[in-house]
Structure formats: structure tokens, C-alpha cells
Design an enzyme around this catalytic site. Structure first.
Site, mmCIF file in Angstrom:
data_model
loop_
_atom_site.group_PDB
_atom_site.id
_atom_site.type_symbol
_atom_site.label_atom_id
_atom_site.label_comp_id
_atom_site.label_asym_id
_atom_site.label_seq_id
_atom_site.Cartn_x
_atom_site.Cartn_y
_atom_site.Cartn_z
ATOM 1 N N HIS A 181 -23.295 139.282 75.347
ATOM 2 C CA HIS A 181 -22.239 139.018 76.346
ATOM 3 C C HIS A 181 -22.519 137.721 77.106
ATOM 4 O O HIS A 181 -22.644 137.733 78.338
ATOM 5 C CB HIS A 181 -22.102 140.196 77.311
ATOM 6 C CG HIS A 181 -20.755 140.196 78.027
ATOM 7 N ND1 HIS A 181 -20.101 141.349 78.403
ATOM 8 C CD2 HIS A 181 -19.944 139.179 78.403
ATOM 9 C CE1 HIS A 181 -18.961 141.033 78.998
ATOM 10 N NE2 HIS A 181 -18.844 139.725 79.005
ATOM 11 N N GLU A 234 -23.537 148.049 77.410
ATOM 12 C CA GLU A 234 -24.224 146.797 77.736
ATOM 13 C C GLU A 234 -25.129 147.017 78.935
ATOM 14 O O GLU A 234 -24.672 147.606 79.904
ATOM 15 C CB GLU A 234 -23.218 145.691 78.061
ATOM 16 C CG GLU A 234 -22.439 145.240 76.857
ATOM 17 C CD GLU A 234 -21.411 144.155 77.176
ATOM 18 O OE1 GLU A 234 -21.482 143.578 78.271
ATOM 19 O OE2 GLU A 234 -20.557 143.902 76.330
ATOM 20 N N SER A 279 -20.939 134.592 75.878
ATOM 21 C CA SER A 279 -20.101 133.536 75.312
ATOM 22 C C SER A 279 -19.477 132.640 76.382
ATOM 23 O O SER A 279 -19.269 131.456 76.153
ATOM 24 C CB SER A 279 -19.007 134.135 74.428
ATOM 25 O OG SER A 279 -18.203 135.019 75.166
ATOM 26 N N ASP A 281 -19.804 139.762 70.748
ATOM 27 C CA ASP A 281 -20.469 139.303 71.970
ATOM 28 C C ASP A 281 -20.377 140.368 73.055
ATOM 29 O O ASP A 281 -21.035 140.266 74.085
ATOM 30 C CB ASP A 281 -19.837 137.998 72.466
ATOM 31 C CG ASP A 281 -20.579 137.420 73.665
ATOM 32 O OD1 ASP A 281 -21.807 137.225 73.547
ATOM 33 O OD2 ASP A 281 -19.933 137.176 74.707
ATOM 34 N N VAL A 321 -14.855 138.613 71.454
ATOM 35 C CA VAL A 321 -15.415 137.964 72.642
ATOM 36 C C VAL A 321 -14.668 138.428 73.894
ATOM 37 O O VAL A 321 -14.773 137.801 74.950
ATOM 38 C CB VAL A 321 -15.368 136.418 72.543
ATOM 39 C CG1 VAL A 321 -16.382 135.908 71.525
ATOM 40 C CG2 VAL A 321 -13.971 135.925 72.218
ATOM 41 N N ARG A 359 -13.457 142.368 75.368
ATOM 42 C CA ARG A 359 -14.136 143.503 75.970
ATOM 43 C C ARG A 359 -14.373 144.557 74.895
ATOM 44 O O ARG A 359 -13.505 144.807 74.041
ATOM 45 C CB ARG A 359 -13.296 144.102 77.111
ATOM 46 C CG ARG A 359 -13.310 143.287 78.389
ATOM 47 C CD ARG A 359 -14.689 143.297 79.053
ATOM 48 N NE ARG A 359 -14.725 142.576 80.328
ATOM 49 C CZ ARG A 359 -15.132 141.307 80.454
ATOM 50 N NH1 ARG A 359 -15.483 140.606 79.389
ATOM 51 N NH2 ARG A 359 -15.168 140.748 81.654
#
Lengths: 323, 323
Positions: free
Chosen positions: B278, B259, B280, B254, B228, B230
């Protein structure tokens, strides 16, 4: 003196799990074959498969039976009127499922708060759709049921920062985990302010339909409900109607009616409803722990000591000692 | 004296969230329109959208800029070499995401332990398939990263009965939440005994690829990993290979690279891998809390007081005080 102890097997043999026990001869009943005649001479029975109708079907033939131990927490399938009226002692596998169930219930609450079922569906569709989750912290959790499983859920919820209230048989103040415990007469009032409701009720006298249509109608549009107890304690139709009409935000049912849920049940497709196949308590160490608990009780029984987890056959469950 | 403060908007205007501030005139930069000329006269900038390249692109034109506040925890997108070399103060929105992220990470661990993604898939197929879950209780959790988010995850995990260890910048014993904290030289050794690994590392000097192929190879077949932090801190390819080859039991990311994850990425279909977009840290109160934190810092700035959450531009994040 060697005593005969019956074992009503589940789909697999438990002989390895039980092993040899001094002064005990096990009589195994396999669900797929005809039972050996000496099963009706046993003084004790250990029932792995509580869904088996064997005990109920042959109850009148057990003339020497003194004790029945079940591999589950819920006793409703074994506790027939005949068993209740008899002086056969019934014990259960209380506490084996507490941790697993409490973790599962917390996981379902987090799934609802964070929208995991939506995220996992997006993954199968290869879609990247960030959304805002909710936090559990600061939210009001109403526990319906205040037994050991509910207590552990309350402890986890408080560790995450939730505010917890409990609904139990007898109202009392100042419980270390539930704070004020109210009785079911306060249900609608509590539901009207709840963010989350988690139900952990046994199927027992007085719990059928305890969470009914009025209580569900009292829930706020942001409220979510989780049932890890027994399906019969909840008005399932009223819950589904509330979900269909968007009157509550979501629900997760590990117990439904009927079980197993048929493939053509409309329940599978109710919006914002998670269906889980009655598995919250089952964990990789369940069988070992159940076997160990049974053998601990068996040793007590052999020595004439008080048994663990004696079901109050009038209540339908093992009453909790207050902490 | 009225001071000019720039606001780099995200997709929506934040004017309502910020409201009027005494002695401040906001200059809003909308990502879809050309910026007003006076943005280059501001003394401070509040960046809602850290993915915006506006500051980087126009850095040389900000002659009066003294302070940049960002609406995120991770500073890597704003902390360019030019920003790092300057004497502009950088502050972040530390702590706004702690609770949400920690709950989310716990939810992902529970999802992996209980097989929620399988259960939810079965629901879409109308299939009732009870299985054994795992309990988190008693399992060893290795936290990679020991900042405030990691600390809260550790607290939740301990409340559930997990054993926790931490990997941080500087080894030390007796931390109240992590117990013994080791540095990254012990990573492989810890991974070899971990049941769960949760990564909460920033993208900062020294963290890129910190969990590499050797550490992943050290994990046991029953191990599960959650990231969670990077994406850049994890060797994503090595993790996916381990999952494909069944060398570890599961993972949940996550954060991924790139991305948003393109629809044709093979990552979506890796077995036993949960992909979460992404999200969380994002929760329904994030924007209000970020705005409140910024305005708290703005008041300090106006009064010449020390700012909250000053990023150590050499480290790349706000160093933790030890509890």
C-alpha cells in the site's frame, strides 16, 4: 529464376516461420550439425543467430554473396573488417525491438523510482514495508543515443511528465522529442544535472566507453542510470564503484560484460543495481516480426528494389532520418 | 479572530510542515500521548493519520467542529455514519497522489508484462535467464474506476499504445481518455476481452466486492489484474484461486486484506502475484504537497470561500467533473 538464400539458424528451426517463398530455395545451417555444401553458393544470408561465428569463419568461401540480413538491431558481431571492406550489403532488423525496448527501459526507470526490487525481495521475506517512492514526473532524463529506440523512450518519458535531453552524433536544436541534442563533448555537463540517464548506444566506432569514469563521476547522488544499448559503451567498473560507494542512487543494466554473466560475477550483488539478462527487446512477437521484415526485404531484393534498414558499414548502424 | 484547528498527527510531528498560520492556533494530538483538553474546542481538524480512531472515538465531544480535512484520498476510515449524518464538511487530499499512483500502476503493468519479479529473483540466484517479454502496446486495458488517478493511468497507457476502456458510475461515450465508459453491468463482458485490468476504486457505497468471482472467472488466461484502489472492492479469494489454478496470467495488489499483511498470510506465496505494501501513492514530496493543500483550504475556510475537494458524503468520495 530460383535463387539460393542461406539461413543461419538459431537453436530452433525457422523453416515454419519463413514458409515457402516464390523463386527462393533456402539453405538452412543448423548450429549443431555440419553445413550442407551448397551454403557457399548462396547469394543472400539471413542470420537468426548473430552470435554464430559461421559467417566470420567461412567468409572467404562465399563467392556469390551479395546481401546479409541480421535478426538483430546491433550489427557489431557480423560487421567484421572483412564484411565492412566488402561490397556485400548488410541490413538489420531495426524497429522490431523499438516498442519492447522502450517499454522495458521505462519499466526499469519505474522500478528504480519505486524501489520494486526491494518490494519484491520483501515479498519473498513476507515483510510489509511501505516506503516513499519517487515520481518520474518533473525529473530530467538524459538520453545517450537518439535513434528510434531512444526516441520512443523519450516520448514515453515526456508523456509521464519528464524533461528530456538527448546526446547524439550531431548537435541540433528543436528536436520534437529530445529538445536540444548535444554531442558527447557536453556529456559531463548534462550528467551533472541528470536525474535519470538512459543509454541506447550501439557498439560502433566511437561509442566504446563513451560513458566513462568522468561522466559517471559527474552524476549526482540522486541520479540513476539505465543501459539497454551495449555494455561496451559504458565503463562498467566505474559504474559499479559509484554504486558501491553510494555516489549514485541506482542503476539497471540489461547489457553487461561478459554475457551471459557468470554465476560468480560480483556484479550480481552490487547494491542498488538491477541486472537483467539482455532481454529488453525480445518479445512474444519478435520472431514473427523479424521473419516478416526479412521477407519484405527479400521481395525487394528479388525485384531489385532498394533494401530496408541498410547498415552504414562505416558508422556501424542504420543512420536515422531526422523527424 | 484566532481560530482553533486540531491536527491529528501521524507518527511524526507535522508542526514544521505546517509552520505558523495567521489567525490560527493549532492543537496537536500526538498518537502516543493523551490529548490536550482544548482539542474538543476546535472548529476544524486536519487528520494526517486517517487510520487513527481519535475522531471516531471522541466524535460526540466535538461541539464546535465544522470541517475535517484528511491527508488521504480515500475517506472511508473517517466517514463514519455519524460523520456522514452531520453537517461537518469533509475534504480530502485528492490529486496529491494522482501522478505517483499512476506511475506506480504503470510500473506494475510493465513488471507483469516483462516479468521483472522473475528477473529480480534470478538476480538473487545469480542466474542469467533471458525470456520473451510482452509488449503493452496494442493490448486492451480495462480501467475499473474513472476518477483522476484512473484518468492519468489511461493517459499513460495510451501513450504506450494501449487501447483503453473505462468502467464508471454512469455510462457515457466519447470520453477523451477512456473512450466509451460503461457501467458495472458490462463488467463481465469487458473482462472477457481485457488483456489488463487496473482497479482504482474507492471504498464507498456500492464498490464493495464490485470485482467479484464472476468477473474474475470471465478473465482470459493471458489476462492480468492490478489493484491500486481499495482491497474491499475486489474478491481477493477469487483472484487468488484464479492465480493458483493458472486461470489468469498474473496480478499485482498494492492493497490487500488485511493490511498490514501478516507474515503468515498465504497471499505472499501465490504464484504470479506481486504484493506491494500500500505505497503506490506515497512519494517523497507527498507530505509537503498535503500540507500545502491543507493550508490552501485553510485560507479558503478562514475567508469563507468554497473549500477544495469536498467529499460527497453520500457517494463516499469527491465526484469528478467531466473533462
Amino acid at each position: 529464376v530460383t535463387r539460393l538464400v542461406g539461413v543461419i539458424e538459431s537453436s530452433e528451426s525457422s523453416a515454419d516461420l519463413l514458409g515457402p517463398t516464390p523463386d527462393v530455395r533456402y539453405v538452412f545451417v543448423n548450429p549443431d550439425t555440419s553445413p550442407p555444401a551448397e551454403i557457399f553458393d548462396v547469394e543472400a544470408i539471413f542470420i537468426w543467430n548473430v552470435r554464430s561465428g559461421f559467417l566470420r569463419e567461412h567468409w572467404a568461401r562465399f563467392e556469390r554473396l551479395r546481401w546479409v540480413h541480421i535478426a538483430s538491431d546491433g550489427a557489431e558481431r557480423v560487421l567484421t573488417p572483412e564484411v565492412a571492406a566488402s561490397d556485400v550489403v548488410l541490413t538489420n532488423s531495426r524497429h522490431v525491438f523499438d516498442q519492447s525496448l522502450a517499454e522495458y527501459a521505462l519499466g526499469l526507470m519505474l522500478s528504480l523510482a519505486k524501489g520494486f526490487s526491494i518490494t519484491f525481495a520483501h515479498q519473498t521475506e513476507h515483510r510489509w514495508v511501505p516506503r516513499d517512492g519517487e515520481t518520474l514526473s518533473g525529473k530530467l532524463l538524459v538520453m545517450v543515443g537518439v535513434g528510434p529506440i531512444a526516441r520512443r523512450i523519450a516520448q514515453f518519458a515526456k508523456a509521464l511528465g519528464m524533461v528530456v535531453r538527448g546526446v547524439g552524433r550531431s548537435p541540433r536544436a528543436g528536436d520534437p522529442d529530445f529538445g536540444d541534442i548535444t554531442d558527447a563533448t557536453q556529456l559531463n555537463e548534462l550528467f551533472a544535472v541528470a536525474d535519470y540517464v538512459v543509454m541506447v548506444l550501439p557498439s560502433a566506432p566511437g561509442t566504446e566507453g563513451l560513458v566513462g569514469s568522468e561522466a559517471i563521476a559527474a552524476l549526482r547522488p540522486a541520479a540513476r542510470l539505465v543501459n539497454v544499448g551495449r555494455a561496451v559503451t559504458l565503463d562498467q567498473e566505474a559504474l559499479c564503484a559509484a554504486l558501491r560507494e553510494g555516489r549514485i542512487a541506482g542503476a539497471a543494466l540489461d547489457v553487461v560484460s561478459p554475457e551471459p554473466l557468470p554465476a560468480d560475477s560480483p556484479l550480481w550483488n552490487i547494491p542498488n543495481l538491477i541486472i537483467s539478462p539482455h532481454m529488453s527487446g525480445d518479445h512474444t512477437e519478435s520472431l514473427q516480426e523479424i521473419a516478416a521484415l526479412f521477407q519484405q526485404n527479400l521481395a525487394r531484393w528479388q525485384q531489385g528494389e532498394p533494401l530496408l534498414n541498410v547498415v552504414d558499414k562505416r558508422l556501424g548502424y542504420v543512420p536515422s532520418e531526422r523527424p
